[in-house]
Design an enzyme around this catalytic site. Structure first.
Site, PDB file in Angstrom:
ATOM      1  N   CYS A 185       0.836  -1.208   0.000  1.00 32.39           N
ATOM      2  CA  CYS A 185       0.000   0.000   0.000  1.00 32.39           C
ATOM      3  C   CYS A 185       0.868   1.255   0.000  1.00 32.39           C
ATOM      4  CB  CYS A 185      -0.881   0.019   1.235  1.00 32.39           C
ATOM      5  SG  CYS A 185      -1.883  -1.440   1.403  1.00 32.39           S
ATOM      6  N   ARG A 233       5.188  -0.141  -6.204  1.00 30.32           N
ATOM      7  CA  ARG A 233       5.186  -0.903  -4.959  1.00 30.32           C
ATOM      8  C   ARG A 233       4.234  -2.080  -5.006  1.00 30.32           C
ATOM      9  NH1 ARG A 233       7.069   1.985  -0.475  1.00 30.32           N
ATOM     10  NH2 ARG A 233       5.564   0.917   0.828  1.00 30.32           N
ATOM     11  N   TRP A 248      -3.030  -2.669  -1.496  1.00 31.97           N
ATOM     12  CA  TRP A 248      -2.651  -4.051  -1.811  1.00 31.97           C
ATOM     13  C   TRP A 248      -3.443  -4.903  -0.829  1.00 31.97           C
ATOM     14  CZ3 TRP A 248      -0.066  -8.294   0.399  1.00 31.97           C
ATOM     15  CH2 TRP A 248       0.458  -9.220  -0.507  1.00 31.97           C
ATOM     16  N   ASN A 288      -1.797   2.350   5.806  1.00 32.07           N
ATOM     17  CA  ASN A 288      -0.917   1.225   5.464  1.00 32.07           C
ATOM     18  C   ASN A 288      -0.681   0.414   6.732  1.00 32.07           C
ATOM     19  OD1 ASN A 288      -0.650   2.347   2.957  1.00 32.07           O
ATOM     20  ND2 ASN A 288       1.504   2.934   3.185  1.00 32.07           N
ATOM     21  N   GLY A 289      -0.616  -0.898   6.609  1.00 32.62           N
ATOM     22  CA  GLY A 289      -0.370  -1.734   7.787  1.00 32.62           C
ATOM     23  C   GLY A 289      -1.592  -2.585   8.102  1.00 32.62           C
ATOM     24  N   GLU A 295      18.708 -17.541  -6.851  1.00 32.22           N
ATOM     25  CA  GLU A 295      18.311 -16.191  -7.256  1.00 32.22           C
ATOM     26  C   GLU A 295      17.815 -16.188  -8.714  1.00 32.22           C
ATOM     27  OE1 GLU A 295      17.517 -13.451  -6.135  1.00 32.22           O
ATOM     28  OE2 GLU A 295      17.826 -12.019  -7.752  1.00 32.22           O
ATOM     29  N   LYS A 309      14.091 -14.984  -9.865  1.00 34.53           N
ATOM     30  CA  LYS A 309      13.871 -13.912 -10.842  1.00 34.53           C
ATOM     31  C   LYS A 309      12.953 -14.401 -11.954  1.00 34.53           C
ATOM     32  CE  LYS A 309      15.164 -11.592  -9.258  1.00 34.53           C
ATOM     33  NZ  LYS A 309      15.142 -10.780  -8.113  1.00 34.53           N
ATOM     34  N   GLU A 316       9.171 -14.985 -10.664  1.00 28.72           N
ATOM     35  CA  GLU A 316       8.352 -13.841 -10.272  1.00 28.72           C
ATOM     36  C   GLU A 316       7.923 -12.973 -11.441  1.00 28.72           C
ATOM     37  OE1 GLU A 316      10.009 -10.926  -7.531  1.00 28.72           O
ATOM     38  OE2 GLU A 316      12.024 -11.341  -8.244  1.00 28.72           O
ATOM     39  N   HIS A 360      19.041 -36.724  -5.595  1.00 29.19           N
ATOM     40  CA  HIS A 360      18.254 -36.941  -4.375  1.00 29.19           C
ATOM     41  C   HIS A 360      16.796 -36.550  -4.556  1.00 29.19           C
ATOM     42  CE1 HIS A 360      21.931 -37.889  -2.282  1.00 29.19           C
ATOM     43  NE2 HIS A 360      22.477 -36.807  -2.809  1.00 29.19           N
ATOM     44  N   LYS A 387       6.490  -4.368  -4.017  1.00 31.05           N
ATOM     45  CA  LYS A 387       7.922  -4.070  -3.961  1.00 31.05           C
ATOM     46  C   LYS A 387       8.427  -4.099  -2.530  1.00 31.05           C
ATOM     47  CE  LYS A 387      11.934  -2.818  -5.467  1.00 31.05           C
ATOM     48  NZ  LYS A 387      12.749  -3.934  -6.016  1.00 31.05           N
TER      49      LYS A 387
END
Ligand code: M6R
Length: 604
Positions: free
Chosen positions: A2, A27, A73, A97-98, A480, A484, A487, A503, A599
């Site tokens: 948010c 964001r 969000w 926000n929160g 990583e 990438k 996402e 394995h 973000k």
């Protein structure tokens, strides 16, 4: 996640708020809204992109000079117009926000309010309104309400009865107040303030501010006045523009030579054979005492920490290093050995889980050092010492340049620690030289391979699954690379240590999968080649990314020419970034704002 904006001054608030919300789009969000106050209040909200809201504003233009806005969000309640902020109760409007954790209990008490959304925020709006009688100022009602609230918040509140002020407060969710001449701009993220003013007050937890046009009064939750510290906002406009690139992500991948140079400037000196971070706030004697390092982060920051942990182990004799996922560590009964330091790694400096770990570790009296990109962020302000990586604003949700800079900064820390503990010049020489050469090497590789990777990516866009494999320092790089790709392309991608293939993951190899194998020409090369043979023998579709010139058998080979050795994973990772980018573009995805992601993850 948010985002909050607010404006009070002589400009048209709707335009300023929309501009701010566009800056906050990166964001991640799923609805947005603004309210402005004039002869009447104009509340406009829309599901989807800010462009939807903009269309409503065009039909409902006002010339009001005060307003608040929000990108939401979804946490409590689906993305919808009703759940979008601002929320209204009586005369007040609120953006938040929160998360208000005790909203269900509070809601039961607020019988006079007819709730129209499923959000915790509407409960807070109703609570403030229930305390806002004719004798009470807005700031007093807000202060009383916040004393009843459990959870995290950054809020901005407007009242039609007191349109000359915006009341803001924070606890666990950032808020910045930009103070201009005769105007005040509020935002949850400095990028929304750029271009308005360079002077900002970063609100601390437990602070409430009454913002008027060009002035700010600060108090704590007991209404005791506080003096505000005005700081300079460092970023400029060019840092938050695409500068001719199709996407922020590509811009941020391509600018790594420069951003990495900013990370290393003044910190690595090959002529003097020295590497040093200022800002650790530790003496040489304190550095010498360190026996254990715990590195904490989430997502890409965690993988950067994991790669750096290999370097720290190699650099500092006898040092033990743990790398922890913040969301796990914060709920574990973990033990930190004596003489530990914690490296807290975060691009945004606002990640809720990372922040929670920082606070717990500080509470235990263990020294905390930040490896942070966002200047003035909460984590940066709360750590005992540390460094900014100076990669500049990272707008794309997928983190790229921050990873490279974080690894570099932590490697400098490793060299510094080794120096303090008396390591010889020869031992450190290789790392110092490689760090100094890294920006040029990355530049060379980006220039040499960008077109090639675009073509390679085109061959692999049709797959739905991918495995990324690497050994030793290439293992965190493989993790990583997989993150990438998944996402931004939505291809299911997993990273594995090459030695783990037999394995379990070998069972996956079939024509729906492709594999990315990172291979370095070092003592583990032959082991990696054996893994490759195992995959090839089962009909795998392998893309090898390597610095080797040796004979390799694979469907596709990307050969990278670099003089580096220890830092090869950082260079190969740049290829993975380009690969993920071009696959995502070919699949038609929104690469800068992938679905469902934010973000800055400021809630758990
Ligand atoms: O701001 P932080 O570095 O604390 O963020 C941590 C993760 O949320 C972040 O790295 C995330 O995994 C990125 N989307 C990865 O590209």
């Amino acid at each position: 996640m948010c985002g909050i904006v607010g404006y009070i001054g002589s400009k048209e608030a709707q335009g300023v708020l929309l501009g701010g919300l566009r800056r906050l789009e990166y964001r991640g969000y799923d609805s947005s809204g603004i309210v402005t106050l004039g002869d009447r209040s104009t509340l406009l909200r829309a599901k989807g992109k800010v462009a939807e809201l903009e269309a409503k504003v065009t039909e409902n233009k006002t010339i009001d000079g005060v307003g608040i806005g929000h990108t939401r969000w979804a946490t409590h309640g689906v993305p919808s117009e009703e759940n979008a902020h601002p929320h209204k109760s009586g005369d007040i409007y609120l953006v938040h926000n929160g998360i208000i954790e005790n909203y269900k209990e509070l809601k039961k008490e607020l019988k006079d309010h007819e709730f129209v959304s499923q959000t915790d925020t509407e409960v807070l709006a109703a609570l403030i309104n229930s305390l806002y009688d004719n004798e009470t100022s807005l700031e007093s009602a807000v202060t009383q309400a916040l004393q009843l609230v459990d959870g995290t918040y950054g809020i901005a509140v407007l009242s039609t009865r007191e349109p000359e002020k915006i009341v803001v407060a924070r606890s666990g969710s950032p808020l910045i107040i930009g103070v201009g001449k005769d105007e005040t701009v509020i935002a949850s993220d400095a990028s929304a303030l750029i271009g308005h003013t360079e002077n900002a007050i970063y609100l601390n937890d437990g602070e409430i501010a009454v913002c008027r046009a060009g002035s700010v009064d600060l108090t704590d939750l007991s209404s005791q006045p506080l003096s505000a510290k005005v700081e300079k906002i460092e970023a400029d406009m060019s840092a938050i523009q695409k500068q001719g690139y199709d996407h922020f992500l590509l811009k941020e991948i391509m600018e790594q030579p420069t951003t990495l140079q900013s990370t290393l400037n003044g910190r690595v000196d090959p002529k003097e054979n020295r590497a040093m971070l200022g800002g650790l706030n530790m003496t040489q004697a304190e550095l010498r005492q360190i026996e254990h390092v715990v590195i904490i982060g989430c997502g890409t920051a965690y993988y950067a920490g994991m790669l750096a942990s290999y370097y720290l182990e190699q650099l500092v004799d006898g040092l033990t290093v743990d790398v922890e996922i913040a969301s796990e560590l914060r709920y574990r009964s973990f033990h930190l050995p004596k003489n530990s330091v914690a490296l807290i790694v975060s691009q945004s400096g606002e990640t809720a889980d990372t922040l929670a770990c920082l606070r717990e570790i500080k509470r235990r009296g263990v020294k905390t050092l930040g490896v942070i990109n966002a200047v003035g962020s909460t984590i940066a302000r709360e750590v005992d010492g540390g460094v900014y990586v100076h990669a500049g604003p990272e707008i794309s949700v997928a983190s790229t340049k921050a990873f490279t800079s974080q690894v570099a900064a932590m490697t400098v820390f490793g060299v510094q620690l080794a120096q303090a503990k008396g390591a010889g010049v020869q031992e450190l020489n290789q790392y110092i030289n490689e760090l100094a050469d890294l920006p040029d090497e990355i530049e060379k590789v980006l220039a040499a391979h960008r077109d090639e990777i675009k073509e390679v990516a085109a061959k692999y866009t049709k797959y739905d699954h991918a495995l990324f494999l690497g050994r030793d320092t290439l293992y965190p790089a493989a993790l990583e690379g997989a993150l990438k790709l998944k996402e931004i392309s939505y291809i299911q991608a997993e990273g594995y240590a090459g030695g783990e293939l037999k394995h379990g993951p070998l069972a996956l190899i079939d024509d729906r999968f492709f594999e990315v194998m990172l291979l370095q020409d070092n003592w583990l090369f032959d082991k990696g080649v054996s893994n490759l043979a195992e995959v090839n023998a089962r009909g795998g579709h392998v893309v090898v990314i390597t610095n080797s010139t040796k004979q390799i058998d694979a469907e596709t080979i990307v050969r990278v020419d670099t003089k580096l050795d220890a830092l090869v994973p950082v260079v190969l990772n740049v290829i993975q970034q380009l690969f993920a980018y071009y696959v995502a573009v070919a699949r038609g995805n929104d690469v800068d704002q992938p679905r469902n992601l934010a973000k800055s993850v400021t809630v758990e």
